[in-house]
Design a protein around this motif. Structure first.
Motif, PDB file in Angstrom:
ATOM      1  N   ARG A 157       4.543   0.021   7.882  1.00 57.55           N
ATOM      2  CA  ARG A 157       4.201  -0.723   9.087  1.00 57.55           C
ATOM      3  C   ARG A 157       2.913  -1.523   8.905  1.00 57.55           C
ATOM      4  NH1 ARG A 157       8.366  -0.683  12.929  1.00 57.55           N
ATOM      5  NH2 ARG A 157       9.757   1.006  12.317  1.00 57.55           N
ATOM      6  N   SER A 158       2.367  -1.993  10.015  1.00 54.87           N
ATOM      7  CA  SER A 158       1.194  -2.857   9.998  1.00 54.87           C
ATOM      8  C   SER A 158       0.014  -2.207   9.270  1.00 54.87           C
ATOM      9  CB  SER A 158       0.781  -3.176  11.436  1.00 54.87           C
ATOM     10  OG  SER A 158      -0.404  -3.924  11.472  1.00 54.87           O
ATOM     11  N   GLY A 159      -0.650  -2.998   8.410  1.00 57.83           N
ATOM     12  CA  GLY A 159      -1.850  -2.527   7.730  1.00 57.83           C
ATOM     13  C   GLY A 159      -1.601  -1.661   6.513  1.00 57.83           C
ATOM     14  N   VAL A 160      -0.337  -1.428   6.163  1.00 57.50           N
ATOM     15  CA  VAL A 160      -0.008  -0.543   5.026  1.00 57.50           C
ATOM     16  C   VAL A 160       0.098  -1.366   3.743  1.00 57.50           C
ATOM     17  CG1 VAL A 160       1.753   0.951   4.043  1.00 57.50           C
ATOM     18  CG2 VAL A 160       1.153   1.162   6.453  1.00 57.50           C
ATOM     19  N   ASP A 161      -0.529  -0.879   2.697  1.00 55.11           N
ATOM     20  CA  ASP A 161      -0.497  -1.540   1.398  1.00 55.11           C
ATOM     21  C   ASP A 161       0.695  -1.016   0.596  1.00 55.11           C
ATOM     22  OD1 ASP A 161      -0.870  -2.510  -1.153  1.00 55.11           O
ATOM     23  OD2 ASP A 161      -2.991  -2.016  -1.272  1.00 55.11           O
ATOM     24  N   PRO A 162       1.732  -1.843   0.361  1.00 54.79           N
ATOM     25  CA  PRO A 162       2.923  -1.349  -0.343  1.00 54.79           C
ATOM     26  C   PRO A 162       2.678  -0.987  -1.799  1.00 54.79           C
ATOM     27  CG  PRO A 162       3.059  -3.727  -0.033  1.00 54.79           C
ATOM     28  CD  PRO A 162       1.876  -3.256   0.755  1.00 54.79           C
ATOM     29  N   HIS A 163       1.644  -1.572  -2.418  1.00 57.42           N
ATOM     30  CA  HIS A 163       1.353  -1.266  -3.820  1.00 57.42           C
ATOM     31  C   HIS A 163       0.998   0.209  -4.006  1.00 57.42           C
ATOM     32  CE1 HIS A 163       1.312  -5.536  -4.792  1.00 57.42           C
ATOM     33  NE2 HIS A 163       0.468  -5.740  -3.818  1.00 57.42           N
ATOM     34  N   LEU A 164       0.379   0.799  -2.984  1.00 61.01           N
ATOM     35  CA  LEU A 164      -0.133   2.164  -3.088  1.00 61.01           C
ATOM     36  C   LEU A 164       0.692   3.185  -2.321  1.00 61.01           C
ATOM     37  CD1 LEU A 164      -3.939   1.336  -2.516  1.00 61.01           C
ATOM     38  CD2 LEU A 164      -2.679   1.419  -4.684  1.00 61.01           C
ATOM     39  N   TYR A 165       1.717   2.726  -1.615  1.00 61.90           N
ATOM     40  CA  TYR A 165       2.431   3.586  -0.670  1.00 61.90           C
ATOM     41  C   TYR A 165       3.275   4.647  -1.374  1.00 61.90           C
ATOM     42  CZ  TYR A 165       4.972   4.965   3.497  1.00 61.90           C
ATOM     43  OH  TYR A 165       5.494   5.686   4.536  1.00 61.90           O
ATOM     44  N   SER A 196      -1.431 -10.269   4.344  1.00 58.31           N
ATOM     45  CA  SER A 196      -0.917 -10.494   2.992  1.00 58.31           C
ATOM     46  C   SER A 196       0.299  -9.615   2.715  1.00 58.31           C
ATOM     47  CB  SER A 196      -2.011 -10.262   1.948  1.00 58.31           C
ATOM     48  OG  SER A 196      -2.584  -8.973   2.092  1.00 58.31           O
ATOM     49  N   ASP A 197       0.088  -8.322   2.495  1.00 57.31           N
ATOM     50  CA  ASP A 197       1.196  -7.424   2.152  1.00 57.31           C
ATOM     51  C   ASP A 197       1.793  -6.725   3.366  1.00 57.31           C
ATOM     52  OD1 ASP A 197       0.885  -8.073  -0.491  1.00 57.31           O
ATOM     53  OD2 ASP A 197      -0.356  -6.350  -0.970  1.00 57.31           O
ATOM     54  N   ALA A 198       1.235  -6.969   4.542  1.00 53.85           N
ATOM     55  CA  ALA A 198       1.755  -6.355   5.768  1.00 53.85           C
ATOM     56  C   ALA A 198       1.531  -7.319   6.927  1.00 53.85           C
ATOM     57  CB  ALA A 198       1.053  -5.021   6.038  1.00 53.85           C
ATOM     58  N   MET A 199       2.405  -7.233   7.924  1.00 56.75           N
ATOM     59  CA  MET A 199       2.284  -8.100   9.096  1.00 56.75           C
ATOM     60  C   MET A 199       1.381  -7.449  10.142  1.00 56.75           C
ATOM     61  SD  MET A 199       6.182  -9.595   9.452  1.00 56.75           S
ATOM     62  CE  MET A 199       6.841  -8.122  10.226  1.00 56.75           C
ATOM     63  N   GLY A 200       1.319  -8.083  11.319  1.00 51.72           N
ATOM     64  CA  GLY A 200       0.536  -7.543  12.421  1.00 51.72           C
ATOM     65  C   GLY A 200       1.268  -6.399  13.111  1.00 51.72           C
ATOM     66  N   GLU A 201       0.708  -5.946  14.220  1.00 55.32           N
ATOM     67  CA  GLU A 201       1.288  -4.816  14.949  1.00 55.32           C
ATOM     68  C   GLU A 201       2.661  -5.180  15.507  1.00 55.32           C
ATOM     69  OE1 GLU A 201       0.230  -1.787  15.321  1.00 55.32           O
ATOM     70  OE2 GLU A 201      -1.735  -1.999  14.349  1.00 55.32           O
TER      71      GLU A 201
END
Length: 323
Positions: free
Chosen positions: A75-83, A294-299
């Motif tokens: 979801r919002s604010g999450v960095d997919p590289h590290l998830y 960048s890697d995540a959208m807003g709420e």
């Protein structure tokens, strides 16, 4: 069955008959399940889809419409590289009829999981139909030969929409026309977004058309809309920016008299602040031009929580700061 009949019928015939009935029952069960899956829409059952990142979640929701129940993982604010996938995420993946993901090692720590699940059900990389000559080179730290941030060229994301449309149509043939109509309506919006982005970025004087961000996620954006891009980190955020990275970017900004730098919603700004402080020590003032997605959208539920809203936010923030 009476004793006389038993005596008249050979034992092997009884066994063969029993096996035949078992096979017929098993075949009917299997065919029933296949029919149920193929006619999920006809029976009023929605296709269950799971998407890894918000931008893909948005596509599936737009194209699937009333026939698809889509759940998102990041979801919002999450960095997919590290998830890292949680137990709840694994349930979403297990319960899905189809899974959509980026496909260029964006979801680095989930890659093995997705590949294993792909042996049991459709697991679709939305990048799969983008022409090879439209993909930028990747970086060693990501383990991918291509840059995964494909959504920053709106035309690439139009290809992703078409891929989602085709995959849903294959899974749910009963609603092909609806998926086509939904996709075409969304593609029309994306064509307008592409034109808007190109027009707005071109309004920035060429000498000031330099986008400096926390990590190198905007390469496709720079190539597509004619703006120079500099990132403090590489394409992945898996390792933190070092002092050499900070010094190198600081010197570049001072030398070229660049006065604005941008932070990202999914990346800590500590290293960016170090660049700003370092430039100040050399009597060069740099301001934060704004926060970009960048890697995540807003709420979710906000305009910035949609792909189109996210891109417009970024474009408007960049134009305002650099003009």
């Amino acid at each position: 069955m009476n004793k006389q009949f038993k005596a008249a019928v050979p034992r092997w015939a009884l066994i063969a008959g029993t096996l035949f009935l078992i096979l017929v029952a098993a075949s009917a069960c299997t065919n029933g399940k296949k029919a149920e899956q193929g006619a999920a829409g006809e029976a009023g059952q929605k296709i269950k889809a799971t998407a890894t990142i918000g931008m893909i979640y948005d596509i599936v929701g737009k194209v699937g419409g009333n026939h698809v129940e889509v759940t998102g993982i990041m979801r919002s604010g999450v960095d997919p590289h590290l998830y890292k996938a949680s137990q709840g995420d694994m349930r979403k993946l297990d319960q899905a009829d189809i899974i959509f993901y980026n496909g260029l090692h964006l979801e680095g720590k989930m890659q093995d999981i997705l590949e294993k699940i792909g042996k049991q059900k459709p697991v679709v990389p939305v990048s799969k139909n983008i022409a090879q000559d439209q993909l930028r080179s990747g970086s060693p730290e990501m383990g991918s030969e291509h840059d995964p941030h494909i959504w920053f060229n709106v035309q690439n994301w139009m290809s992703a929409v078409e891929t989602v449309r085709d995959e849903l149509s294959t899974l749910d043939a009963a609603h092909v026309e609806d998926y086509k109509a939904n996709a075409e309506a969304y593609l029309a919006e994306l064509r307008k977004l592409d034109d808007y982005t190109r027009e707005q970025i071109s309004s920035i004087p060429e000498a000031q058309r330099v986008l400096v961000t926390a990590h190198d996620a905007f390469g496709y954006f720079g190539d597509a809309y004619d703006i120079q891009v500099k990132g403090l980190q590489g394409m992945s955020t898996e390792s933190e920016a070092g002092s050499q990275d900070v010094t190198k970017l600081r010197d570049y900004l001072v030398e070229h008299k660049i006065k604005a730098i941008f932070v990202e919603s999914s990346v800590p700004r500590k290293a960016i602040d170090a660049v700003i402080q370092g430039a100040a020590q050399q009597d060069h003032t740099i301001k934060v031009g704004g926060e970009l997605y960048s890697d995540a959208m807003g709420e979710e539920g906000t305009e910035d929580g949609t792909y189109i809203g996210m891109v417009k936010h970024n474009v408007n923030t960049i134009v305002k700061a650099l003009n």
